[in-house]
Design a protein around this motif. Structure first.
Motif, PDB file in Angstrom:
ATOM      1  N   ILE A   1       0.460  -1.341  -0.440  1.00 14.08           N
ATOM      2  CA  ILE A   1       0.000  -0.183  -0.048  1.00 14.08           C
ATOM      3  C   ILE A   1       0.631   1.313  -0.066  1.00 14.08           C
TER       4      ILE A   1
ATOM      5  N   ARG B   1      -6.748   2.734  -4.262  1.00 17.92           N
ATOM      6  CA  ARG B   1      -7.775   1.756  -3.453  1.00 17.92           C
ATOM      7  C   ARG B   1      -7.998   2.539  -2.607  1.00 17.92           C
TER       8      ARG B   1
ATOM      9  N   ASN C   1      -3.224   0.136  -4.446  1.00 22.27           N
ATOM     10  CA  ASN C   1      -2.576  -1.268  -3.461  1.00 22.27           C
ATOM     11  C   ASN C   1      -1.620  -1.382  -5.147  1.00 22.27           C
TER      12      ASN C   1
END
Length: 134
Positions: A41, A84, A96
């Motif tokens: 992330i 995301r 992501n």
């Protein structure tokens, strides 16, 4: 129509219409980079201190995109990025970063899975609004 340009390099670029009587909102473009963590992330905080605790540059996020650069010649080994989250408080965006692993037949991954990738630099471009008067 003419434009007034505002720059807070390297992360903020803003364009305003000159001569508009009493504008209440202005658009701002924010650019920035973030590196993906162990969970794949990448999160970009666009606040005055670059942290979640800072004051946001925007009131609302209208649109956001992310991209990743790769020179890997193998298509399945290239990281891919997908948006995301656009934070409701307009303080950050996240994406992501994944790669495909698994069985490859004729250059196509057939029994693969997407796995998080860390350490990948992600570019973000955000278009948002902010109030010119409180």
């Amino acid at each position: 129509m003419s434009l007034e340009i505002f720059s807070l390099a390297p992360t903020v670029f803003q364009a305003l219409k000159v001569g508009e009587p009493n504008p209440k909102k202005a658009k701002r473009i924010v650019y920035g980079q973030a590196t993906s963590d162990a969970n794949g992330i990448a999160t970009l905080y666009f606040t005055d201190n670059g942290l979640a605790t800072g004051n946001p540059f925007l009131t609302t996020i209208d649109y956001a995109v992310s991209s990743v650069y790769s020179t890997n010649p193998t298509i399945n080994a290239r990281p891919r990025v997908q948006m995301r989250e656009k934070n409701v408080a307009a303080k950050y965006v996240s994406a992501n970063v994944t790669s495909i692993s698994g069985v490859t037949v004729l250059g196509i991954s057939v029994l693969g899975s997407e796995n998080p990738v860390s350490g990948i630099v992600v570019d973000f471009m955000i278009l948002g609004s902010f109030n010119t008067e409180e």
